[in-house]
Design a protein around this motif. Structure first.
Motif, PDB file in Angstrom:
ATOM      1  N   LEU A 198      37.314  46.687  32.881  1.00 23.09           N
ATOM      2  CA  LEU A 198      37.062  47.479  34.082  1.00 23.09           C
ATOM      3  C   LEU A 198      37.668  46.855  35.335  1.00 23.09           C
ATOM      4  O   LEU A 198      37.881  47.548  36.338  1.00 23.09           O
ATOM      5  N   HIS A 199      37.943  45.550  35.283  1.00 22.56           N
ATOM      6  CA  HIS A 199      38.465  44.868  36.463  1.00 22.56           C
ATOM      7  C   HIS A 199      39.869  45.348  36.840  1.00 22.56           C
ATOM      8  O   HIS A 199      40.313  45.117  37.962  1.00 22.56           O
ATOM      9  N   HIS A 200      40.552  46.015  35.932  1.00 24.25           N
ATOM     10  CA  HIS A 200      41.893  46.519  36.240  1.00 24.25           C
ATOM     11  C   HIS A 200      41.844  47.799  37.074  1.00 24.25           C
ATOM     12  O   HIS A 200      42.791  48.084  37.822  1.00 24.25           O
ATOM     13  N   THR A 201      40.782  48.572  36.955  1.00 26.76           N
ATOM     14  CA  THR A 201      40.755  49.913  37.567  1.00 26.76           C
ATOM     15  C   THR A 201      39.652  50.118  38.590  1.00 26.76           C
ATOM     16  O   THR A 201      39.725  51.059  39.387  1.00 26.76           O
ATOM     17  N   ILE A 202      38.601  49.283  38.580  1.00 24.51           N
ATOM     18  CA  ILE A 202      37.473  49.435  39.500  1.00 24.51           C
ATOM     19  C   ILE A 202      37.354  48.167  40.336  1.00 24.51           C
ATOM     20  O   ILE A 202      37.209  47.066  39.801  1.00 24.51           O
ATOM     21  N   ILE A 230      28.304  44.569  44.565  1.00 24.01           N
ATOM     22  CA  ILE A 230      27.499  43.642  43.770  1.00 24.01           C
ATOM     23  C   ILE A 230      26.539  42.906  44.694  1.00 24.01           C
ATOM     24  O   ILE A 230      26.957  42.135  45.564  1.00 24.01           O
ATOM     25  N   LEU A 231      25.249  43.122  44.484  1.00 24.10           N
ATOM     26  CA  LEU A 231      24.200  42.433  45.241  1.00 24.10           C
ATOM     27  C   LEU A 231      23.362  41.603  44.270  1.00 24.10           C
ATOM     28  O   LEU A 231      22.142  41.701  44.232  1.00 24.10           O
ATOM     29  N   LEU A 232      24.063  40.791  43.494  1.00 19.93           N
ATOM     30  CA  LEU A 232      23.445  39.877  42.539  1.00 19.93           C
ATOM     31  C   LEU A 232      23.615  38.456  43.043  1.00 19.93           C
ATOM     32  O   LEU A 232      24.508  38.165  43.842  1.00 19.93           O
ATOM     33  N   VAL A 233      22.793  37.531  42.534  1.00 19.45           N
ATOM     34  CA  VAL A 233      22.783  36.152  43.013  1.00 19.45           C
ATOM     35  C   VAL A 233      23.355  35.215  41.958  1.00 19.45           C
ATOM     36  O   VAL A 233      22.926  35.229  40.798  1.00 19.45           O
ATOM     37  N   GLY A 234      24.326  34.386  42.368  1.00 22.44           N
ATOM     38  CA  GLY A 234      24.770  33.263  41.572  1.00 22.44           C
ATOM     39  C   GLY A 234      25.188  33.588  40.147  1.00 22.44           C
ATOM     40  O   GLY A 234      26.091  34.392  39.899  1.00 22.44           O
ATOM     41  N   GLN A 235      24.506  32.963  39.191  1.00 19.68           N
ATOM     42  CA  GLN A 235      24.862  33.093  37.790  1.00 19.68           C
ATOM     43  C   GLN A 235      24.757  34.535  37.303  1.00 19.68           C
ATOM     44  O   GLN A 235      25.501  34.949  36.413  1.00 19.68           O
ATOM     45  N   ASP A 236      23.856  35.311  37.885  1.00 18.26           N
ATOM     46  CA  ASP A 236      23.766  36.726  37.516  1.00 18.26           C
ATOM     47  C   ASP A 236      25.074  37.449  37.819  1.00 18.26           C
ATOM     48  O   ASP A 236      25.545  38.271  37.021  1.00 18.26           O
ATOM     49  N   ALA A 237      25.668  37.175  38.979  1.00 20.99           N
ATOM     50  CA  ALA A 237      26.935  37.800  39.332  1.00 20.99           C
ATOM     51  C   ALA A 237      28.063  37.284  38.446  1.00 20.99           C
ATOM     52  O   ALA A 237      28.978  38.034  38.095  1.00 20.99           O
ATOM     53  N   VAL A 238      28.017  36.003  38.084  1.00 21.40           N
ATOM     54  CA  VAL A 238      29.014  35.432  37.174  1.00 21.40           C
ATOM     55  C   VAL A 238      29.004  36.175  35.844  1.00 21.40           C
ATOM     56  O   VAL A 238      30.053  36.592  35.324  1.00 21.40           O
ATOM     57  N   GLU A 239      27.837  36.374  35.277  1.00 23.84           N
ATOM     58  CA  GLU A 239      27.742  37.045  33.982  1.00 23.84           C
ATOM     59  C   GLU A 239      28.152  38.510  34.088  1.00 23.84           C
ATOM     60  O   GLU A 239      28.779  39.066  33.173  1.00 23.84           O
ATOM     61  N   PHE A 240      27.814  39.136  35.207  1.00 23.93           N
ATOM     62  CA  PHE A 240      28.280  40.504  35.432  1.00 23.93           C
ATOM     63  C   PHE A 240      29.805  40.546  35.452  1.00 23.93           C
ATOM     64  O   PHE A 240      30.431  41.429  34.827  1.00 23.93           O
ATOM     65  N   ASN A 241      30.442  39.615  36.182  1.00 23.77           N
ATOM     66  CA  ASN A 241      31.899  39.581  36.255  1.00 23.77           C
ATOM     67  C   ASN A 241      32.524  39.425  34.869  1.00 23.77           C
ATOM     68  O   ASN A 241      33.513  40.089  34.538  1.00 23.77           O
ATOM     69  N   ARG A 242      31.959  38.540  34.069  1.00 27.26           N
ATOM     70  CA  ARG A 242      32.504  38.326  32.723  1.00 27.26           C
ATOM     71  C   ARG A 242      32.397  39.591  31.877  1.00 27.26           C
ATOM     72  O   ARG A 242      33.357  39.986  31.197  1.00 27.26           O
ATOM     73  N   ASN A 243      31.249  40.234  31.906  1.00 25.04           N
ATOM     74  CA  ASN A 243      31.055  41.451  31.120  1.00 25.04           C
ATOM     75  C   ASN A 243      31.931  42.590  31.631  1.00 25.04           C
ATOM     76  O   ASN A 243      32.449  43.399  30.846  1.00 25.04           O
ATOM     77  N   PHE A 244      32.076  42.646  32.943  1.00 27.29           N
ATOM     78  CA  PHE A 244      32.916  43.669  33.568  1.00 27.29           C
ATOM     79  C   PHE A 244      34.357  43.542  33.079  1.00 27.29           C
ATOM     80  O   PHE A 244      34.999  44.531  32.699  1.00 27.29           O
ATOM     81  N   ALA A 245      34.867  42.296  33.075  1.00 24.81           N
ATOM     82  CA  ALA A 245      36.236  42.058  32.631  1.00 24.81           C
ATOM     83  C   ALA A 245      36.388  42.262  31.134  1.00 24.81           C
ATOM     84  O   ALA A 245      37.442  42.724  30.673  1.00 24.81           O
ATOM     85  N   ALA A 246      35.357  41.928  30.364  1.00 26.30           N
ATOM     86  CA  ALA A 246      35.434  42.092  28.908  1.00 26.30           C
ATOM     87  C   ALA A 246      35.652  43.550  28.521  1.00 26.30           C
ATOM     88  O   ALA A 246      36.257  43.842  27.485  1.00 26.30           O
ATOM     89  N   LEU A 247      35.173  44.469  29.371  1.00 26.18           N
ATOM     90  CA  LEU A 247      35.374  45.899  29.122  1.00 26.18           C
ATOM     91  C   LEU A 247      36.675  46.416  29.740  1.00 26.18           C
ATOM     92  O   LEU A 247      36.981  47.609  29.645  1.00 26.18           O
TER      93      LEU A 247
END
Length: 354
Positions: free
Chosen positions: A217-221, A198-215
């Motif tokens: 994906l955080h359990h396997t990737i 992840i080469l995102l800055v600040g709030q962009d990375a936060v929103e990516f993390n939230r969307n990633f977990a909502a799917l």
């Protein structure tokens, strides 16, 4: 009485990086108070002039150009993105020292510009190698913002991929402010990767993390980011930080004596409700203290004197030993895993500067 030493501190107070702006201001204020409790810088009381790096680049450049032209700042420091640094170098070159505290893509040497943050060779390469060796992560999908730090970092990583034993299986870049796009985690998932860089800055990375977990994906990737800090963990939420790693020269949870002393002094002076300490904030403290050290060795703010002094100084503090080569700081980097809303430091990656 000597005129005050006025330092321009350029940090984001809005936009994607605004999430850690208050921490940067608090740590800068602490540095100022610590210096002024003694003799300031060169016997001059320190004053800070804050400039909002979250404004448009044009507004930032105009504001700093006016400060420099009016001799209203003696030096410039602070955490901000590399594309803004590129715009500012011609404005301050040969006029005032510029101590850039953010991690960066690395750069050719520029007189009077000092890169205090980590570069990919120090921060990213050894972390990826550690994660390959210890976690078996070889196939990576890169998610980044469309500006020089992520783009140039990816170029460097791709060139070193064979030596690191890695494969880049996908890449997705978005404009700043678009990190919340649901397309990003889906692109990662569909690439067949082991992990996301992840080469995102600040709030962009936060929103990516939230969307990633909502799917789920955080359990396997796994995810790794060289730009992840404590405020971003809090904003992401504990569940969304599962399987998330970062590397940096400073974490709030470092257990070295200098790091613990720094945290204790910061809390004592700034109060229990002070913004969270993190790598970005500590870098702002580091920038002001490095300026004081260079001034002590140079007996002034002359860039020619700074250039002669920079490779002779050595700082010892929360980051351990810090030295310079070709105006780039050399410093020890640590790898950490998110543990809920804080970091568990797993390994010291080097280099050994003892």
């Amino acid at each position: 009485m000597a005129d005050p030493c006025r330092i321009g501190v350029l940090v984001p107070l809005q936009g994607p990086g605004g999430i850690f702006g208050p921490s940067c201001v608090a740590a800068s204020e602490y540095a100022k108070e610590e210096l002024n409790a003694h003799s300031g810088i060169g016997g001059r009381r320190v004053e800070l002039a804050y400039i909002d790096a979250g404004q448009s680049a044009e507004a930032v450049v105009a504001e700093i150009a006016a400060l420099v032209a009016g001799n209203r700042i003696d030096a410039l420091t602070g955490w901000h993105i590399s594309s803004l640094r590129k715009r500012l170098v011609p404005v301050v070159r040969d006029r005032i020292p510029y101590l850039y505290t953010s991690l960066s893509e690395g750069d050719s040497r520029t007189t009077g510009v000092y890169l205090l943050g980590e570069d990919p060779e120090q921060q990213v390469f050894p972390a990826l190698a550690w994660m390959r060796g210890h976690l078996g992560l070889r196939k990576w999908h890169v998610v980044g913002a469309n500006y020089i730090w992520p783009l140039r970092s990816l170029q460097k990583i791709a060139m070193a991929a064979n030596d690191l034993g890695l494969q880049i299986v996908g890449k997705t870049f978005v404009e700043m402010g678009e990190g919340g796009s649901p397309l990003l985690p889906r692109a990662v998932s569909s690439s067949g990767c082991d992990a996301a860089l992840i080469l995102l800055v600040g709030q962009d990375a936060v929103e990516f993390n939230r969307n990633f977990a909502a799917l789920g994906l955080h359990h396997t990737i796994a995810r790794f980011s060289p730009l992840m800090e404590e405020n971003m963990l809090l904003a992401s939420g504990a569940e969304a930080t599962e399987n998330l790693y970062s590397s940096a020269s400073y974490f709030r949870t470092l257990t070295s004596q200098p790091a613990m002393d720094f945290l204790s002094r910061y809390m004592a002076t700034q109060g229990e409700t002070a913004p969270a300490l993190n790598n970005m904030a500590q870098s702002c403290y580091q920038g002001i203290m490095t300026l004081a050290e260079l001034t002590s060795h140079s007996r002034g703010f002359g860039i020619a004197s700074f250039e002669r002094a920079v490779e002779t100084i050595e700082l010892n503090g929360p980051r351990g030993r810090v030295r310079f080569r070709d105006n780039q700081a050399l410093q020890t980097v640590h790898l950490a895993r998110a543990d809920g809303l804080d970091f568990d430091v797993l390994a010291t990656l080097g280099p050994d500067l003892s």
